[in-house]
Write an enzyme that holds these catalytic residues in place. Structure first.
Site, PDB file in Angstrom:
ATOM      1  N   ASP A  76      32.512  38.962  36.792  1.00  0.00           N
ATOM      2  CA  ASP A  76      33.967  38.813  36.911  1.00  0.00           C
ATOM      3  C   ASP A  76      34.271  37.546  37.704  1.00  0.00           C
ATOM      4  OD1 ASP A  76      36.507  41.104  36.784  1.00  0.00           O
ATOM      5  OD2 ASP A  76      36.778  39.282  37.982  1.00  0.00           O
ATOM      6  N   ASN A 128      40.212  50.153  32.849  1.00  0.00           N
ATOM      7  CA  ASN A 128      41.670  50.294  32.831  1.00  0.00           C
ATOM      8  C   ASN A 128      42.216  50.203  31.407  1.00  0.00           C
ATOM      9  OD1 ASN A 128      41.606  50.351  35.677  1.00  0.00           O
ATOM     10  ND2 ASN A 128      41.673  48.111  35.768  1.00  0.00           N
ATOM     11  N   HIS A 146      34.311  47.704  34.014  1.00  0.00           N
ATOM     12  CA  HIS A 146      33.958  47.073  35.289  1.00  0.00           C
ATOM     13  C   HIS A 146      32.798  47.822  35.924  1.00  0.00           C
ATOM     14  CE1 HIS A 146      37.811  44.769  36.036  1.00  0.00           C
ATOM     15  NE2 HIS A 146      38.305  45.698  35.223  1.00  0.00           N
ATOM     16  N   HIS A 161      37.154  46.332  28.396  1.00  0.00           N
ATOM     17  CA  HIS A 161      36.073  45.903  29.290  1.00  0.00           C
ATOM     18  C   HIS A 161      35.798  46.985  30.310  1.00  0.00           C
ATOM     19  CE1 HIS A 161      39.942  44.432  30.773  1.00  0.00           C
ATOM     20  NE2 HIS A 161      39.473  44.625  31.996  1.00  0.00           N
TER      21      HIS A 161
HETATM   22  P1  5GP Z   1      41.621  44.470  34.212  1.00  0.00           P
HETATM   23  O1  5GP Z   1      42.648  44.337  35.314  1.00  0.00           O
HETATM   24  O2  5GP Z   1      42.228  44.131  32.862  1.00  0.00           O
HETATM   25  O3  5GP Z   1      40.914  45.777  34.215  1.00  0.00           O
HETATM   26  O4  5GP Z   1      40.496  43.414  34.550  1.00  0.00           O
HETATM   27  C1  5GP Z   1      40.475  42.128  34.088  1.00  0.00           C
HETATM   28  C2  5GP Z   1      39.381  41.432  34.859  1.00  0.00           C
HETATM   29  O5  5GP Z   1      39.018  40.267  34.172  1.00  0.00           O
HETATM   30  C3  5GP Z   1      39.791  41.017  36.275  1.00  0.00           C
HETATM   31  O6  5GP Z   1      38.912  41.607  37.219  1.00  0.00           O
HETATM   32  C4  5GP Z   1      39.686  39.493  36.242  1.00  0.00           C
HETATM   33  O7  5GP Z   1      39.214  38.943  37.450  1.00  0.00           O
HETATM   34  C5  5GP Z   1      38.720  39.252  35.090  1.00  0.00           C
HETATM   35  N1  5GP Z   1      38.938  37.997  34.388  1.00  0.00           N
HETATM   36  C6  5GP Z   1      40.132  37.534  33.909  1.00  0.00           C
HETATM   37  N2  5GP Z   1      39.957  36.353  33.305  1.00  0.00           N
HETATM   38  C7  5GP Z   1      38.624  36.055  33.399  1.00  0.00           C
HETATM   39  C8  5GP Z   1      37.838  34.942  32.951  1.00  0.00           C
HETATM   40  O8  5GP Z   1      38.320  33.979  32.357  1.00  0.00           O
HETATM   41  N3  5GP Z   1      36.504  34.991  33.224  1.00  0.00           N
HETATM   42  C9  5GP Z   1      35.934  36.042  33.891  1.00  0.00           C
HETATM   43  N4  5GP Z   1      34.619  35.980  34.114  1.00  0.00           N
HETATM   44  N5  5GP Z   1      36.641  37.097  34.323  1.00  0.00           N
HETATM   45  C10 5GP Z   1      37.982  37.106  34.079  1.00  0.00           C
END
Ligand code: 5GP
Ligand code: ZN
Length: 138
Positions: A32, A88, A103, A101
């Site tokens: 992440d 999520n 985590h 995705h």
């Molecule tokens: P969500 O809130 O949708 O469950 O998590 C999205 C996750 O994707 C966040 O933890 C954020 O830091 C990560 N993320 C968003 N954009 C990028 C990216 O361009 N590269 C990487 N490696 N992680 C990303």
């Protein structure tokens, strides 16, 4: 299927770089970009699924099987004391990237990770009725 305007489709398929831990034909595992803790990584399918409601069971099964392996390897290398697996679905649930995705968030004493809820109360009869209703769709 890929989605043109989806950042995780691009990352998963290598069009946008990521620090990749592992990939196979179907999934990519990468760190992440804004980690909650050391080793925080994501498992994403290379095909586009908006969220769990959009995903087929077989893909979900293979994805979680990979998660078991990645979790074990992270634990071995990082010596973390525990791990949260977070996934999520929907804005209300904190989803910000609308490509499925998972985590994997390693946990350490004194870390600042915050995954939680306030315990509520439940009525047993209500739960029984709900269990029966939900069971019908499984
Ligand atoms: P969500 O809130 O949708 O469950 O998590 C999205 C996750 O994707 C966040 O933890 C954020 O830091 C990560 N993320 C968003 N954009 C990028 C990216 O361009 N590269 C990487 N490696 N992680 C990303
Ligand atoms: Zn996508």
């Amino acid at each position: 299927m890929k989605k043109d305007d989806c950042i995780f489709c691009k990352i998963a398929n290598g069009e946008i770089p990521s620090t990749t831990i592992y990939e196979n034909e179907e999934f990519r595992v990468f760190f992440d970009i804004a980690p909650a803790s050391k080793g925080h990584c994501l498992i994403v399918p290379k095909d586009h699924f908006n969220d769990i409601f959009d995903m087929d069971e077989e893909t979900g099964g293979r994805l979680f099987s990979l998660a078991v392996k990645v979790a074990g390897s992270l634990k071995k290398e990082l010596n973390c004391e525990g791990m949260n697996i977070v996934q999520n679905n929907g804005t209300i649930a904190g989803q910000t990237v609308f490509h499925f995705h998972l985590h994997l968030i390693p946990r350490y004493t004194g870390d600042t990770v915050n995954v939680g809820w306030k315990p509520g109360e439940a009525d047993t009869e209500e739960l029984k009725a709900l269990a029966e209703a939900v069971r019908k769709n499984i």
